[in-house]
Design a protein around this motif. Structure first.
Motif, short mmCIF file in Angstrom:
data_model
loop_
_atom_site.label_atom_id
_atom_site.label_comp_id
_atom_site.label_asym_id
_atom_site.label_seq_id
_atom_site.Cartn_x
_atom_site.Cartn_y
_atom_site.Cartn_z
N VAL A 1 19.83 9.98 -0.97
CA VAL A 1 21.09 9.24 -1.03
C VAL A 1 21.45 8.91 -2.48
O VAL A 1 22.62 9.02 -2.89
CB VAL A 1 21.00 7.96 -0.18
N GLU A 2 20.46 8.52 -3.29
CA GLU A 2 20.75 8.15 -4.67
C GLU A 2 21.29 9.32 -5.48
O GLU A 2 22.08 9.13 -6.41
CB GLU A 2 19.47 7.60 -5.32
N SER A 3 20.90 10.54 -5.11
CA SER A 3 21.42 11.71 -5.81
C SER A 3 22.94 11.81 -5.66
O SER A 3 23.63 12.26 -6.58
CB SER A 3 20.75 12.98 -5.27
N TRP A 4 23.46 11.41 -4.53
CA TRP A 4 24.91 11.42 -4.34
C TRP A 4 25.60 10.41 -5.24
O TRP A 4 26.69 10.64 -5.73
CB TRP A 4 25.25 11.15 -2.87
N HIS A 5 24.95 9.27 -5.45
CA HIS A 5 25.52 8.25 -6.33
C HIS A 5 25.32 8.60 -7.80
O HIS A 5 26.01 8.03 -8.66
CB HIS A 5 24.87 6.89 -6.04
N GLY A 6 24.38 9.48 -8.10
CA GLY A 6 24.10 9.84 -9.48
C GLY A 6 23.26 8.82 -10.22
O GLY A 6 23.16 8.86 -11.45
N VAL A 7 22.65 7.88 -9.49
CA VAL A 7 21.78 6.85 -10.07
C VAL A 7 20.51 6.81 -9.22
O VAL A 7 20.58 6.50 -8.04
CB VAL A 7 22.44 5.47 -10.10
N VAL A 8 19.37 7.11 -9.84
CA VAL A 8 18.13 7.33 -9.10
C VAL A 8 17.06 6.34 -9.55
O VAL A 8 17.00 5.95 -10.72
CB VAL A 8 17.64 8.79 -9.31
N THR A 9 16.19 5.95 -8.63
CA THR A 9 15.10 5.01 -8.90
C THR A 9 14.16 5.53 -9.99
O THR A 9 13.76 6.69 -9.97
CB THR A 9 14.28 4.77 -7.62
N ASP A 10 13.81 4.64 -10.92
CA ASP A 10 12.71 4.91 -11.84
C ASP A 10 11.44 4.50 -11.11
O ASP A 10 11.16 3.31 -10.95
CB ASP A 10 12.87 4.11 -13.12
N ALA A 11 10.66 5.48 -10.65
CA ALA A 11 9.51 5.18 -9.78
C ALA A 11 8.27 4.74 -10.54
O ALA A 11 7.28 4.36 -9.91
CB ALA A 11 9.18 6.42 -8.93
N ALA A 12 8.30 4.76 -11.86
CA ALA A 12 7.09 4.42 -12.63
C ALA A 12 6.55 3.03 -12.29
O ALA A 12 5.35 2.87 -12.08
CB ALA A 12 7.37 4.54 -14.13
N PRO A 13 7.39 1.98 -12.21
CA PRO A 13 6.84 0.65 -11.90
C PRO A 13 6.83 0.33 -10.40
O PRO A 13 6.60 -0.83 -10.03
CB PRO A 13 7.81 -0.29 -12.64
N GLU A 14 7.06 1.32 -9.55
CA GLU A 14 7.07 1.05 -8.11
C GLU A 14 5.69 0.62 -7.65
O GLU A 14 4.70 1.32 -7.87
CB GLU A 14 7.52 2.29 -7.34
N ALA A 15 5.60 -0.52 -6.99
CA ALA A 15 4.33 -1.04 -6.50
C ALA A 15 3.98 -0.35 -5.20
O ALA A 15 4.46 -0.71 -4.12
CB ALA A 15 4.43 -2.55 -6.30
N GLY B 1 0.82 -1.20 0.00
CA GLY B 1 0.00 0.00 0.00
C GLY B 1 0.85 1.25 0.00
O GLY B 1 1.76 1.41 -0.80
N GLU B 2 0.57 2.12 0.95
CA GLU B 2 1.32 3.37 1.06
C GLU B 2 2.05 3.46 2.39
O GLU B 2 2.20 4.53 2.97
CB GLU B 2 0.38 4.57 0.87
N ASN B 3 2.51 2.30 2.89
CA ASN B 3 3.26 2.30 4.15
C ASN B 3 4.53 3.14 4.06
O ASN B 3 4.80 3.99 4.90
CB ASN B 3 3.64 0.86 4.53
N ILE B 4 5.35 2.87 3.05
CA ILE B 4 6.64 3.52 2.88
C ILE B 4 6.78 3.98 1.44
O ILE B 4 6.54 3.20 0.52
CB ILE B 4 7.81 2.56 3.23
N TYR B 5 7.21 5.23 1.26
CA TYR B 5 7.46 5.76 -0.09
C TYR B 5 8.96 5.60 -0.39
O TYR B 5 9.75 6.53 -0.24
CB TYR B 5 7.02 7.22 -0.16
N TYR B 6 9.34 4.40 -0.82
CA TYR B 6 10.75 4.06 -0.95
C TYR B 6 11.47 4.97 -1.95
O TYR B 6 12.56 5.48 -1.66
CB TYR B 6 10.90 2.59 -1.38
N ALA B 7 10.91 5.14 -3.14
CA ALA B 7 11.59 5.95 -4.16
C ALA B 7 11.78 7.38 -3.67
O ALA B 7 12.84 7.98 -3.89
CB ALA B 7 10.79 5.93 -5.46
#
Length: 885
Positions: free
Chosen positions: A513-527, A501-507
């Protein structure tokens, strides 16, 4: 393309030459990244090729969909053989494991199942060398557990074997299992990779000490302060306070200077304005802002006005506190004009729930990632990141980043100043951010890198001292669980803890943190259920169905999947079960898992404190072939029932009592049979009445005991256990609608029938286990049913109202009035007919809650004469009006 012989040699020598394998597979990965079709795959993270290559450690780990998964499975997996016998009953054991293990705590993540809670399931369902899959791997605990099966210390093995012996279970077969781990988030898979790929712990410890020493040598002047005797102190943290405007005189108010009690270290609710003496509260003051030119953005930005008010520092090993002096302020001004380190990301925050709907981060002056950091913290983190990336050894470099990234939240403006810890003044200011949300407090602890990381780095080295990981044991991929680059029927077991559901908004939460790595989640298919991304419960269910369908595709026939479920919503529970069934799985058992230490949401809300563990299986290949010929016939229905009963636990013993196995009850068996036919587009050959009648007629084939159905060869085990234990738990009442929900709750809460008062958190796991909601039924949530039909004692436990007690009846009446009042609040326009007593009760309730705006809003919809002539209503209205201005 590389010479294949060299490639095979590199793989074989992987344990002794990790960097060589990385270099070889890195060339292949670069080739893949240059293929537009590869990069366009669903769930491919957002980032350029160089950032993905820098973060990856192929073939074991790629910060994108791992193109080497099929090679991993082909090399280490066992091909599916339908003639090879395999049989397991569900692991019908309630698991309770704490979160204090040092390895578990080596790196935090939003949700984690302790690896020691996963080990027993892997031991039960698999053999040494089998391949385990987790498509929502998060921080990689499933991989740790799979390897732990082969490297667990002797003390752990002896303890588990003693437990198994006491429960009459066969002893586990020790030996490492291999794991395929996948997650949509690069932040998650990077953590998982460093948990599961071996490294030189001593070399890491030495490199970590060198890292802090070099940062101290380069930036130490930023964290120096003068003691009152002239000696130089080392700053541990500086407390910054928000500035507000007094609503009476308009002058600045430094919140912490005025609200903090210097003796008790507690923040007062109200305090006098230092200029005019008027009593103030934070809610009655306006936040002050300042505008400055941001060179990184190329425009002016508005940020909250803050002032440093307190410094904690050490001199000769002793801690002291002081207010910043002129030299401290001059140092901060000197730092403020320094250019932003290039390592600090300056990307703009995208529109997402956590920064725009849950909390307006622009009101906190945060529109770009670098705004999360005060100037000194930005300099420190940028230097830490740069020096960690300069280490020549790949695994040590990644482990240094693994450590440094844990300081990103704790060195940001999200780090709240919390002077009271466990009732004592002081307390650590490390990682005091509010978990699960972006929240900028009015008082911030800006910690030094040494204060944040020194002990953490020591603990990290100690956590990995027991070398649980081995080379070639794990393959880690970054992408959607709905597309795994592996062949059909290749996985031996699935253990997974997906989002619910909407427990945690992971993306959203990983973006920082991902911005520091320069690689970010594609949130489109996030369940996920996410209003900002226009995903409701239906979209969530569809996304999960695709993921479960992929699990079903790669799992070997007849094998098992364990799903850890955590959510307090009936609707989400039904959605996840529907998604599993439509993908082809059959649910066989539901247990509970107690991780002992609650999450932020569990501690601060009525969220359930136990996770549910769902055991489901993929039907065997032989049965699948037969059902293809028998579908829609009674023979097919009874064939399903036989194979399903064969998968169910024969007995479940808990605390000296035999439990009724819910899945063996005729009503549930009929539901499972219907669902199996419906999900495959096949006619259901039997009605409920016909199913039960034929079940009774076939008593020799399907034997009934204590309300449960057994196969003949299963019955002796149950009968022996029954003779030994001598007690069988009461038959459970299933929940299908509101009426049966209330009956079930009365059974659970009424002491006269063996129940007892219980909290919401205690009730919910059992309630969901019994829930068999009809498709057409609009069942209220459990909390609503409890509110409408039961009462709560001062300890928060729900109980059955006593009709002989006047106060209980009055409470029931009051609850009914408040429900009616809530209906008035949700309506619109003038109230022409209403229940005055409900309005009186509602006004009183809202006044106690401090919701004065609700009273005023509803009063304005009442007829003027009623409001003026009723003294109670007028009293609440007048006082609420004054308090709302």
């Amino acid at each position: 393309m590389l010479d294949q012989a060299r490639l095979a040699t590199t793989v074989a020598e992987g344990a002794s030459d990790h960097d060589a394998a990385h270099e070889t597979y890195g060339v292949r990965l670069r080739d893949y990244l240059q293929d537009p079709a590869f990069r366009s795959s669903e769930g491919f993270p957002v980032g350029d090729n160089e950032a993905i290559l820098t973060l990856s450690d192929p073939p074991a780990y790629t910060a994108c969909p791992n193109p080497f998964l099929a090679d991993f499975v082909a090399r280490y997996g066992k091909p599916y053989d339908p003639d090879q016998p395999y049989h397991r009953e569900p692991f019908a054991v309630d698991v309770s494991v704490g979160k204090t293990d040092a390895l578990y705590r080596a790196h935090s993540y939003h949700t984690k199942v302790p690896h020691l809670a996963i080990v027993p399931s892997i031991l039960h369902y698999t053999e040494p060398g089998d391949v385990v899959l987790d498509g929502f791997a998060g921080s990689g605990m499933t991989g740790v557990a799979a390897q732990w099966c082969g490297t667990a210390p002797g003390s752990y093995r002896r303890t588990l074997e003693a437990t198994y012996a006491a429960e009459g279970r066969s002893l586990p077969r020790w030996g490492a299992r291999r794991a395929v781990l996948n997650d949509l988030s690069p932040a998650a898979t990077f953590i998982a990779a460093n948990y599961n790929i071996p490294f030189d712990v001593d070399a890491f410890a030495a490199a970590a000490r060198t890292l802090l020493h070099e940062v101290e040598r380069e930036l130490g002047w930023m964290y120096e302060t003068r003691h009152n005797d002239g000696r130089t102190g080392r700053i541990e943290y500086t407390v910054w306070s928000q500035l507000y405007a007094c609503p009476h005189c308009g002058n600045d108010v430094v919140f912490l200077e005025e609200a903090l009690d210097v003796d008790t270290k507690r923040v007062r609710e109200d305090f006098p304005c230092p200029s005019c003496g008027a009593m103030l509260t934070k809610r009655r003051m306006e936040r002050q802002y300042e505008t400055a030119y941001d060179r990184a953005v190329g425009d002016t930005v508005r940020t909250p006005k803050r002032k440093p008010v307190l410094i904690q520092y050490t001199v000769g090993g002793t801690r002291f506190e002081k207010a910043p002096d002129e030299q401290d302020l001059a140092t901060l001004e000197r730092i403020a004009v320094l250019p932003l380190p290039p390592e600090v990301p300056t990307v703009q925050l995208p529109y997402m729930h956590m920064t725009h709907e849950r909390a307006r981060m622009d009101n906190a002056g945060v529109t770009h990632v670098h705004h999360f950091f005060l100037p000194r913290a930005a300099q420190a983190l940028g230097t830490l990141w740069r020096k960690a990336n300069e280490h020549p050894d790949l695994r040590i470099r990644h482990m240094l980043l693994f450590a440094v990234e844990q300081a990103i939240w704790g060195m940001s403006v999200l780090n709240r100043y919390q002077p009271i810890q466990q009732g004592r003044p002081g307390g650590s200011q490390v990682n005091r951010q509010m978990t699960g949300v972006y929240y900028v407090s009015s008082q911030i602890s800006e910690v030094s890198p040494s204060y944040n990381l020194r002990l953490k780095l020591d603990r990290l080295a100690a956590s990995f001292a027991h070398n649980h990981s081995r080379e070639g044991q794990t393959a880690i991929s970054t992408g959607t669980c709905a597309q795994l680059a592996m062949p059909d029927d290749c996985i031996d077991y699935v253990f997974t803890d997906p989002p619910f559901g909407e427990n945690i908004y992971y993306a959203d939460l990983n973006f920082l943190v991902e911005s520091w790595h320069g690689v970010v989640t594609d949130a489109a298919p996030e369940a996920i259920v996410d209003r900002a991304k226009r995903k409701g419960l239906h979209e969530y269910q569809e996304l999960m169905r695709h993921c479960f369908a992929e699990y079903h595709r790669v799992l070997k026939p007849g094998r098992w999947m364990t799903v850890v479920f955590h959510n307090s919503s009936n609707a989400v529970w039904n959605a996840i079960q529907e998604a599993m069934l439509s993908a082809g799985f059959v649910v066989a058992d539901v247990r509970s898992m107690d991780k002992q230490q609650g999450s932020y949401r569990q501690v601060t809300s009525t969220a359930v404190k136990l996770d549910l563990v769902i055991s489901a299986y993929k039907p065997g290949a032989g049965f699948a072939r037969r059902f293809g010929l028998e579908a829609g016939t009674e023979k097919g229905a009874w064939d399903f029932l036989r194979q399903h009963l064969d998968q169910l636990p024969r007995l479940v013993e808990k605390k000296g009592v035999l439990e009724i196995v819910a899945e063996r009850q005729p009503s549930v068996l009929f539901d499972r049979m219907v669902a199996f036919h419906v999900q495959r587009g096949t006619t259901v050959p039997l009605s409920n009445a016909a199913f039960r009648a034929r079940l009774r007629e076939m008593g020799d084939t399907f034997v009934e005991r204590d309300g449960m159905i057994f196969l003949p060869d299963q019955l002796p085990d149950y009968e022996r256990a029954k003779l030994r234990v001598g007690q069988v738990a009461q038959l459970s009442l299933f929940v299908s609608d509101e009426k049966s929900s209330i009956q079930w709750l009365r059974q659970q809460l009424d002491p006269t029938v063996g129940g007892q008062p219980r909290t919401y958190q205690d009730i919910l796991p059992a309630f969901l286990q019994q829930l068999r909601q009809a498709r057409h039924e609009a069942l209220p949530e459990l909390g609503e049913i409890l509110e409408q039909n039961f009462l709560r004692d001062p300890q928060g436990r729900w109980y059955v109202p006593d009709p002989n007690k006047a106060e209980d009846l009055e409470q029931v009446r009051r609850n009914a009035l408040l429900r009616e009042f809530a209906g008035y609040l949700n309506g619109r326009g003038r109230l022409r007919t209403f229940r005055t007593e409900a309005v009186r009760a509602g006004f009183a309730d809202r006044y106690r809650a401090g919701d004065y705006a609700a009273i005023v809003a509803l009063a304005e919809r009442l007829p003027e004469a009623v409001l003026q002539e009723d003294p109670d209503l007028l009293m609440y209205y007048d006082n609420a009006s004054l308090r709302t201005g």
